[in-house]
Scaffold this active site. Structure first.
Site, PDB file in Angstrom:
ATOM      1  N   ASP A   1       4.455 -14.644  11.132  1.00  0.00           N
ATOM      2  CA  ASP A   1       3.129 -15.029  10.644  1.00  0.00           C
ATOM      3  C   ASP A   1       2.137 -13.891  10.909  1.00  0.00           C
ATOM      4  O   ASP A   1       1.645 -13.734  12.030  1.00  0.00           O
ATOM      5  CB  ASP A   1       2.717 -16.316  11.371  1.00  0.00           C
TER       6      ASP A   1
ATOM      7  N   LYS B   1      -6.974  -1.238  11.595  1.00  0.00           N
ATOM      8  CA  LYS B   1      -6.394  -1.609  10.296  1.00  0.00           C
ATOM      9  C   LYS B   1      -5.175  -0.728  10.036  1.00  0.00           C
ATOM     10  O   LYS B   1      -4.144  -1.194   9.539  1.00  0.00           O
ATOM     11  CB  LYS B   1      -7.444  -1.445   9.187  1.00  0.00           C
TER      12      LYS B   1
ATOM     13  N   HIS C   1      -2.752  10.791   0.038  1.00  0.00           N
ATOM     14  CA  HIS C   1      -3.054   9.658  -0.843  1.00  0.00           C
ATOM     15  C   HIS C   1      -3.117  10.101  -2.290  1.00  0.00           C
ATOM     16  O   HIS C   1      -2.646   9.418  -3.184  1.00  0.00           O
ATOM     17  CB  HIS C   1      -4.405   9.041  -0.457  1.00  0.00           C
TER      18      HIS C   1
ATOM     19  N   GLU D   1       0.841  -1.209   0.000  1.00  0.00           N
ATOM     20  CA  GLU D   1       0.000   0.000   0.000  1.00  0.00           C
ATOM     21  C   GLU D   1       0.876   1.259   0.000  1.00  0.00           C
ATOM     22  O   GLU D   1       1.762   1.397   0.850  1.00  0.00           O
ATOM     23  CB  GLU D   1      -0.901  -0.023   1.243  1.00  0.00           C
TER      24      GLU D   1
HETATM   25  C1  MEV Z   1      -5.562   3.157   5.381  1.00  0.00           C
HETATM   26  O1  MEV Z   1      -4.851   2.019   4.954  1.00  0.00           O
HETATM   27  C2  MEV Z   1      -5.539   3.241   6.896  1.00  0.00           C
HETATM   28  C3  MEV Z   1      -6.393   4.361   7.496  1.00  0.00           C
HETATM   29  O2  MEV Z   1      -7.740   4.234   7.018  1.00  0.00           O
HETATM   30  C4  MEV Z   1      -6.337   4.197   8.983  1.00  0.00           C
HETATM   31  C5  MEV Z   1      -7.286   5.113   9.727  1.00  0.00           C
HETATM   32  O3  MEV Z   1      -8.323   5.501   9.190  1.00  0.00           O
HETATM   33  O4  MEV Z   1      -6.987   5.348  10.923  1.00  0.00           O
HETATM   34  C6  MEV Z   1      -5.893   5.697   7.046  1.00  0.00           C
END
Ligand code: MEV
Length: 424
Positions: free
Chosen positions: A277, A261, A374, A65
């Protein structure tokens, strides 16, 4: 040439082009899995300037990413100037379970358990000796009665210390032997009525939920040291907004999932780079995040008495010896880049990376918004995709600084440039 059913020569050529030239290393990689027909490459990057417990690390990261490594590096640099990360291992206990069915009297089993435990330890001594000589082994065994949930169902839940190894093979081998010992014990113990001598071992396997294999990473600074985070707000406003963003992830599972995430963007990237892992690490973290019955953020934040405090408690079971760590040449290199850490030290580096990633994401979200960064990466990807020259790319970056980036918009902009300046 190998024949790949259903694929033409062109596809076969693509697959072959990703084979390593060094046939011996290629064989090592192929040996990790089965039916291997090629290698799937991912970017391997470095996030420098991680100051963790007064020591600087360059952190290797494997991730597909865009912006993740840049965000980690940027957060690392930010905290480098504010005292760095503090980390602490809160425990290194790993767990395994032997699940079994037994029709006898639960009180009798409980009464016999101390004797059974002695037998389990004594009769697995040949398997644990080596680990004990390294400072590990079986820490404890518990009899868990699940008969109120499922008739006749029990488990032996064992706690292990596996030192610098992930320990999966060690734990599973010991647990399988527990199954044999349990069967022998119950079928021969004079106190057990003959009708209850049969025990059905269902399965023996480690648990990937290791809440006692836990590390904390934290950062702290005076709120005034956040004054220059962004032009539009002072440090106190930023800290309050940041804290609110964490609070939302503590109380709302929809936001908590995205928040965590973001943490795993950093965690998984280092876990992968060091040959560990990542599925086990993620599964564990998500269960931990839901340990009080609701899925919540793994990190937390407090702003009090003029101080900003942001921390992450991460359960993470991994190894720095054995397994892929010693077989994959790049995993070995990652560990070398990190200075050959122990498993406990690697836990701390990974937790700091997860916290950095979380800090960077929230910093963008509560200030400029995530799309600004982004979109810049997206723009560069589009420019590369359409084969823009360096000069075209420079002009496009300038033009799209305050414009919405879309594939067709960028393509039209570059085509326009080419029409206006045919030789550019
Ligand atoms: C993107 O890979 C991760 C984010 O969505 C994490 C977040 O929103 O805290 C930017």
């Amino acid at each position: 040439m190998t024949h790949y059913p259903g694929l033409g020569a062109e596809a076969a050529g693509i697959l072959q082009s990703f084979w390593l030239k060094d046939a011996a290393v290629q064989r090592v990689l192929e040996g990790f899995s089965e039916n291997t027909i090629s290698n799937f490459h991912l970017p391997y990057g470095i996030a420098p300037n991680f100051l963790i417990n007064d020591r600087i690390y360059a952190v290797p990261m494997v991730i597909e990413e865009s912006s993740v490594v840049a965000a980690a590096a940027s957060a690392a640099k930010f905290w480098l100037d504010r005292g760095g990360f503090r980390t602490q291992v809160l425990g290194t206990v790993k767990l395994g379970q032997l699940h079994f069915s037994w029709s006898g009297n639960a009180d009798q089993l409980r009464a016999l358990f101390p004797l059974l435990e002695q037998r389990l330890r004594a009769d697995t001594a040949h398997l644990t000796r080596n680990m004990e000589s390294r400072g590990g082994g079986i820490l404890g065994i518990e009899l868990v009665d699940l008969t109120d949930l499922e008739p006749e169902l029990y488990q032996l839940r064992a706690r292990f210390e596996t030192c610098d190894s992930m320990g999966a093979n060690f734990i599973n081998t010991v647990l399988e032997e527990f199954g044999n010992i349990l069967q022998a014990f119950l079928s021969t113990h004079p106190g057990i009525p003959s009708a209850d001598r049969q025990v059905a071992v269902i399965m023996a396997i480690l648990s990937n939920y290791t809440p006692e294999c836990l590390v904390r990473a934290e950062v702290k600074c005076p709120v005034t040291a956040l004054d220059n985070v962004c032009q539009e707000m002072d440090g106190a406003t930023f800290a309050a907004k940041f804290q609110k963003a964490v609070r939302i992830a503590r109380i709302d599972p929809y936001r908590a999932t995205t928040h965590n995430k973001g943490i795993y963007n950093g965690v998984d990237a280092v876990v992968l780079a060091t040959g560990n892992d990542f599925r086990a690490v993620e599964a564990c973290g998500h269960t931990f995040a839901a340990r009080d019955g609701q899925y919540r953020s793994l990190s937390d934040c407090r702003v009090a008495n003029g101080e900003f405090h942001f921390w992450l408690d991460l359960p993470i079971a991994l190894g720095t010896v054995g397994g892929l760590t010693s077989l994959h040449p790049l995993a070995g290199l990652s560990l070398a880049i990190l200075g050959h850490p122990s498993a406990a030290e690697l836990m701390q580096v990974i937790a700091a990376t997860g916290l950095a990633q979380n800090f960077a994401a929230l910093r963008s979200l509560v200030t400029t918004g995530i799309q600004k960064g982004h979109m810049k990466m997206h723009l560069l990807n589009i420019l590369q995709h359409i084969g823009a020259s360096e000069q075209e790319a420079r002009l496009a970056v300038d033009h799209f600084r305050d414009q919405v980036v879309s594939f067709s918009g960028v393509r039209d902009f570059v085509l326009d440039l080419r029409a206006k300046f045919p030789t550019a």
